[in-house]
Motif scaffolding. Structure first.
Motif, PDB file in Angstrom:
ATOM      1  N   ILE A  17       2.357  -0.120  10.339  1.00 26.57           N
ATOM      2  CA  ILE A  17       2.737   0.623   9.247  1.00 26.57           C
ATOM      3  C   ILE A  17       3.139  -0.086   7.982  1.00 26.57           C
ATOM      4  N   GLY A  18       3.462  -1.376   8.357  1.00 24.38           N
ATOM      5  CA  GLY A  18       3.893  -2.217   7.066  1.00 24.38           C
ATOM      6  C   GLY A  18       2.867  -2.432   5.823  1.00 24.38           C
ATOM      7  N   PRO A  19       1.587  -2.729   6.179  1.00 24.33           N
ATOM      8  CA  PRO A  19       0.472  -3.001   5.097  1.00 24.33           C
ATOM      9  C   PRO A  19       0.326  -1.682   4.310  1.00 24.33           C
ATOM     10  N   PHE A  20       0.246  -0.401   5.143  1.00 25.28           N
ATOM     11  CA  PHE A  20       0.062   0.776   4.642  1.00 25.28           C
ATOM     12  C   PHE A  20       1.404   1.376   3.705  1.00 25.28           C
ATOM     13  N   SER A  21       2.431   0.898   3.922  1.00 23.98           N
ATOM     14  CA  SER A  21       3.836   1.378   3.418  1.00 23.98           C
ATOM     15  C   SER A  21       4.025   0.344   2.296  1.00 23.98           C
ATOM     16  N   SER A  22       3.146  -0.717   1.870  1.00 24.31           N
ATOM     17  CA  SER A  22       3.126  -1.377   0.932  1.00 24.31           C
ATOM     18  C   SER A  22       2.380  -0.759  -0.141  1.00 24.31           C
ATOM     19  N   VAL A  23       1.062  -0.605   0.364  1.00 26.74           N
ATOM     20  CA  VAL A  23       0.053   0.188  -0.595  1.00 26.74           C
ATOM     21  C   VAL A  23       0.864   1.297  -1.147  1.00 26.74           C
ATOM     22  N   ALA A  28       2.882   4.328  -5.808  1.00 22.05           N
ATOM     23  CA  ALA A  28       3.670   5.026  -6.275  1.00 22.05           C
ATOM     24  C   ALA A  28       4.400   4.637  -7.480  1.00 22.05           C
ATOM     25  N   LEU A  29       4.806   3.303  -7.671  1.00 20.10           N
ATOM     26  CA  LEU A  29       5.291   2.413  -8.668  1.00 20.10           C
ATOM     27  C   LEU A  29       4.477   2.673  -9.749  1.00 20.10           C
ATOM     28  N   ARG A  30       3.234   2.054  -9.550  1.00 22.81           N
ATOM     29  CA  ARG A  30       2.190   2.111 -10.635  1.00 22.81           C
ATOM     30  C   ARG A  30       2.015   3.570 -11.386  1.00 22.81           C
ATOM     31  N   LEU A  31       2.201   4.612 -10.525  1.00 22.43           N
ATOM     32  CA  LEU A  31       2.148   6.052 -10.988  1.00 22.43           C
ATOM     33  C   LEU A  31       3.345   6.237 -11.800  1.00 22.43           C
ATOM     34  N   VAL A  32       4.446   5.783 -11.429  1.00 23.67           N
ATOM     35  CA  VAL A  32       5.693   6.076 -11.955  1.00 23.67           C
ATOM     36  C   VAL A  32       5.806   5.323 -13.536  1.00 23.67           C
TER      37      VAL A  32
END
Length: 63
Positions: A17-23, A28-32
């Motif tokens: 899960i970790g790599p997908f969570s990071s992506v 999301a942060l880039r969109l914000v």
């Protein structure tokens, strides 16, 4: 305190899960950030426009 079996299970889970969570988090942060930049530009443009309207009104009153 966490037992060894739970720790191993979580480690396996996080390896998947970790790599997908990071992506997902980065996207999301880039969109914000993009949305906040857009809002700031729109507000600045609106403030400039209001300033121009105030100047026009003042010129009309001074005639």
């Amino acid at each position: 305190m966490t037992d060894d079996e739970s720790r191993r299970r979580f480690r396996r889970y996080w390896l998947v899960i970790g790599p997908f969570s990071s992506v997902i988090r980065r996207v999301a942060l880039r969109l914000v950030a993009t949305e906040l930049d857009r809002v700031a530009r729109d507000r600045a443009a609106g403030a400039r426009e209001r300033g121009h309207e105030i100047q026009k009104s003042a010129r009309r009153q001074n005639r």
